[in-house]
Design a protein around this motif. Structure first.
Motif, PDB file in Angstrom:
ATOM      1  N   HIS A 218      26.179  58.642 -41.757  1.00 56.82           N
ATOM      2  CA  HIS A 218      27.508  58.282 -41.267  1.00 56.82           C
ATOM      3  C   HIS A 218      28.482  59.439 -41.434  1.00 56.82           C
ATOM      4  O   HIS A 218      29.296  59.726 -40.551  1.00 56.82           O
ATOM      5  N   ALA A 219      28.410  60.113 -42.575  1.00 61.34           N
ATOM      6  CA  ALA A 219      29.295  61.257 -42.807  1.00 61.34           C
ATOM      7  C   ALA A 219      28.981  62.380 -41.829  1.00 61.34           C
ATOM      8  O   ALA A 219      29.898  63.047 -41.326  1.00 61.34           O
ATOM      9  N   ARG A 220      27.717  62.597 -41.571  1.00 65.08           N
ATOM     10  CA  ARG A 220      27.336  63.651 -40.624  1.00 65.08           C
ATOM     11  C   ARG A 220      27.845  63.335 -39.222  1.00 65.08           C
ATOM     12  O   ARG A 220      28.319  64.218 -38.502  1.00 65.08           O
ATOM     13  N   GLN A 221      27.744  62.078 -38.823  1.00 63.42           N
ATOM     14  CA  GLN A 221      28.247  61.687 -37.507  1.00 63.42           C
ATOM     15  C   GLN A 221      29.758  61.879 -37.421  1.00 63.42           C
ATOM     16  O   GLN A 221      30.271  62.362 -36.404  1.00 63.42           O
ATOM     17  N   LEU A 222      30.457  61.483 -38.480  1.00 58.54           N
ATOM     18  CA  LEU A 222      31.908  61.642 -38.492  1.00 58.54           C
ATOM     19  C   LEU A 222      32.300  63.102 -38.383  1.00 58.54           C
ATOM     20  O   LEU A 222      33.187  63.469 -37.609  1.00 58.54           O
ATOM     21  N   ALA A 223      31.660  63.950 -39.190  1.00 56.10           N
ATOM     22  CA  ALA A 223      32.004  65.369 -39.190  1.00 56.10           C
ATOM     23  C   ALA A 223      31.788  65.985 -37.817  1.00 56.10           C
ATOM     24  O   ALA A 223      32.525  66.894 -37.401  1.00 56.10           O
ATOM     25  N   ALA A 224      30.803  65.487 -37.077  1.00 53.50           N
ATOM     26  CA  ALA A 224      30.497  66.040 -35.756  1.00 53.50           C
ATOM     27  C   ALA A 224      31.563  65.718 -34.728  1.00 53.50           C
ATOM     28  O   ALA A 224      31.614  66.352 -33.666  1.00 53.50           O
ATOM     29  N   THR A 225      32.453  64.765 -35.026  1.00 54.35           N
ATOM     30  CA  THR A 225      33.484  64.395 -34.062  1.00 54.35           C
ATOM     31  C   THR A 225      34.670  65.349 -34.080  1.00 54.35           C
ATOM     32  O   THR A 225      35.493  65.323 -33.165  1.00 54.35           O
ATOM     33  N   ASN A 226      34.776  66.176 -35.135  1.00 51.41           N
ATOM     34  CA  ASN A 226      35.921  67.093 -35.243  1.00 51.41           C
ATOM     35  C   ASN A 226      35.411  68.438 -35.761  1.00 51.41           C
ATOM     36  O   ASN A 226      34.927  68.524 -36.893  1.00 51.41           O
ATOM     37  N   ASN A 227      35.514  69.466 -34.941  1.00 58.21           N
ATOM     38  CA  ASN A 227      34.977  70.772 -35.308  1.00 58.21           C
ATOM     39  C   ASN A 227      35.642  71.369 -36.549  1.00 58.21           C
ATOM     40  O   ASN A 227      35.077  72.240 -37.207  1.00 58.21           O
ATOM     41  N   ALA A 228      36.839  70.897 -36.859  1.00 57.33           N
ATOM     42  CA  ALA A 228      37.557  71.433 -38.011  1.00 57.33           C
ATOM     43  C   ALA A 228      37.165  70.758 -39.319  1.00 57.33           C
ATOM     44  O   ALA A 228      37.564  71.214 -40.391  1.00 57.33           O
ATOM     45  N   GLN A 230      35.306  69.744 -42.587  1.00 58.79           N
ATOM     46  CA  GLN A 230      34.366  70.309 -43.550  1.00 58.79           C
ATOM     47  C   GLN A 230      33.548  69.167 -44.145  1.00 58.79           C
ATOM     48  O   GLN A 230      34.102  68.154 -44.559  1.00 58.79           O
ATOM     49  N   LEU A 231      32.232  69.355 -44.189  1.00 58.03           N
ATOM     50  CA  LEU A 231      31.336  68.333 -44.717  1.00 58.03           C
ATOM     51  C   LEU A 231      30.574  68.896 -45.905  1.00 58.03           C
ATOM     52  O   LEU A 231      30.023  69.991 -45.835  1.00 58.03           O
ATOM     53  N   GLU A 232      30.564  68.141 -47.003  1.00 61.32           N
ATOM     54  CA  GLU A 232      29.759  68.540 -48.152  1.00 61.32           C
ATOM     55  C   GLU A 232      28.935  67.357 -48.631  1.00 61.32           C
ATOM     56  O   GLU A 232      29.474  66.275 -48.890  1.00 61.32           O
ATOM     57  N   ILE A 233      27.627  67.587 -48.724  1.00 57.52           N
ATOM     58  CA  ILE A 233      26.688  66.569 -49.176  1.00 57.52           C
ATOM     59  C   ILE A 233      26.325  66.841 -50.635  1.00 57.52           C
ATOM     60  O   ILE A 233      25.989  67.975 -50.997  1.00 57.52           O
ATOM     61  N   PHE A 234      26.370  65.814 -51.470  1.00 61.86           N
ATOM     62  CA  PHE A 234      26.078  65.952 -52.891  1.00 61.86           C
ATOM     63  C   PHE A 234      24.681  65.392 -53.173  1.00 61.86           C
ATOM     64  O   PHE A 234      24.477  64.174 -53.103  1.00 61.86           O
ATOM     65  N   PRO A 235      23.726  66.264 -53.488  1.00 66.26           N
ATOM     66  CA  PRO A 235      22.356  65.799 -53.753  1.00 66.26           C
ATOM     67  C   PRO A 235      22.308  64.830 -54.933  1.00 66.26           C
ATOM     68  O   PRO A 235      22.899  65.073 -55.984  1.00 66.26           O
ATOM     69  N   GLY A 236      21.625  63.714 -54.725  1.00 69.09           N
ATOM     70  CA  GLY A 236      21.413  62.745 -55.790  1.00 69.09           C
ATOM     71  C   GLY A 236      22.578  61.819 -56.057  1.00 69.09           C
ATOM     72  O   GLY A 236      22.476  60.904 -56.883  1.00 69.09           O
ATOM     73  N   ALA A 237      23.703  62.012 -55.392  1.00 66.70           N
ATOM     74  CA  ALA A 237      24.886  61.179 -55.645  1.00 66.70           C
ATOM     75  C   ALA A 237      24.825  59.898 -54.823  1.00 66.70           C
ATOM     76  O   ALA A 237      24.386  59.899 -53.669  1.00 66.70           O
ATOM     77  N   GLY A 238      25.291  58.808 -55.432  1.00 63.90           N
ATOM     78  CA  GLY A 238      25.316  57.524 -54.762  1.00 63.90           C
ATOM     79  C   GLY A 238      26.710  57.163 -54.285  1.00 63.90           C
ATOM     80  O   GLY A 238      27.551  58.039 -54.064  1.00 63.90           O
TER      81      GLY A 238
END
Length: 270
Positions: A218-228, A230-238
């Motif tokens: 869901h976060a990846r889809q959201l980030a793709a809607t606006n080129n500006a 910034q997306l950061e994924i936290f490994p292992g975080a819930g």
């Protein structure tokens, strides 16, 4: 044979009816009212456009620092927003820990439309205190990301931070209950995906890749809607990412890194 087919059909219809009637109970599981006022914060009240008076918490910003309007998730309360911003307050950021109707003893019943009204009421209260809309940072956690996104889409944010957000509630519920016609039954939709593309402000999206409530996709889809964005994924975080030090540090770095842009937004004539 007809009887055997009729029994599961009746059971299905009963489940659908129960979900239609009680969906907002499931969507907004407000915790029991309680808890005091955290040190450094003041209990405040502000009116909504439909006649409710909401109680929340506030801490003023240091001079020349923005104020954060924090919208918590559906199973939390405004005191939890204080915990989620405890690394931002020492840096001088003000915090209005917004609260919703039906939460923490507040009157009213939660709904998408109602929560948007509650968000506007919080912003209006800040304006009455002399805090300009251009000096506000919206932060939303989980379903609170829907409120933060709506407020930012209405021009009430110098920056927007979404933590563990969904692309849209419609999509999330459809994924969780593919056997139901959720597009027909759901009353609240929170179409963050449609709004984020139009927001012209710095955007940060944080999500844990071990989040089982709202998948990281869901976060990846959201980030793709606006080129500006910034997306950061936290490994292992819930789904408790908002209260982790690593997420708070990332938010602080983002706000400090955009200090020049925030200042420019505060002083558009310069």
């Amino acid at each position: 044979m007809a009887k055997f087919l009729l029994i599961p059909l009746i059971a299905y219809c009963l489940i659908v009816a129960a979900l239609v009637l009680s969906q907002r109970h499931f969507l907004y599981p407000a915790p029991p009212a309680g808890g005091g006022v955290p040190i450094g914060f003041t209990a405040i009240e502000y009116p909504t456009s439909d006649g409710l008076t909401l109680r929340a918490g506030y801490r003023a910003a240091a001079p020349d620092r923005p104020t954060i309007v924090y919208f918590h998730g559906n199973g939390a309360d405004w005191q939890s927003s204080v915990v989620a911003t405890d690394r931002l307050v020492p840096a001088g950021y003000g915090v209005l820990a917004a609260e919703y109707r039906g939460y923490q003893g507040n009157p009213g019943n939660p709904s998408e439309k109602g929560l948007y009204s509650d968000g506007r009421a919080a912003i209006a209260w800040l304006q009455q205190q002399g805090v300009d809309r251009s000096n506000l940072v919206m932060i939303g956690n989980s379903i609170g990301g829907g409120v933060a996104t709506q407020m930012a889409s209405e021009g009430a944010a110098a920056a927007l931070v979404l933590i563990s957000p969904f692309n849209s509630l419609s999509q999330l519920v459809a994924e969780k209950m593919p056997w139901l016609p959720t597009s027909l039954l759901l009353r609240d939709h929170y179409r963050n995906d449609q709004k984020l593309a139009e927001i012209d402000a710095p955007i940060l999206i944080l999500h844990g890749d071990a989040d089982t409530l709202i998948p990281v996709g869901h976060a990846r889809q959201l980030a793709a809607t606006n080129n500006a964005a910034q997306l950061e994924i936290f490994p292992g975080a819930g789904h408790d990412l908002a209260w982790q030090d690593s997420a708070e540090r990332r938010v602080l770095d983002f706000l400090n890194g955009n200090a020049g842009k925030l200042t420019a937004l505060e002083n558009p004539s310069e």
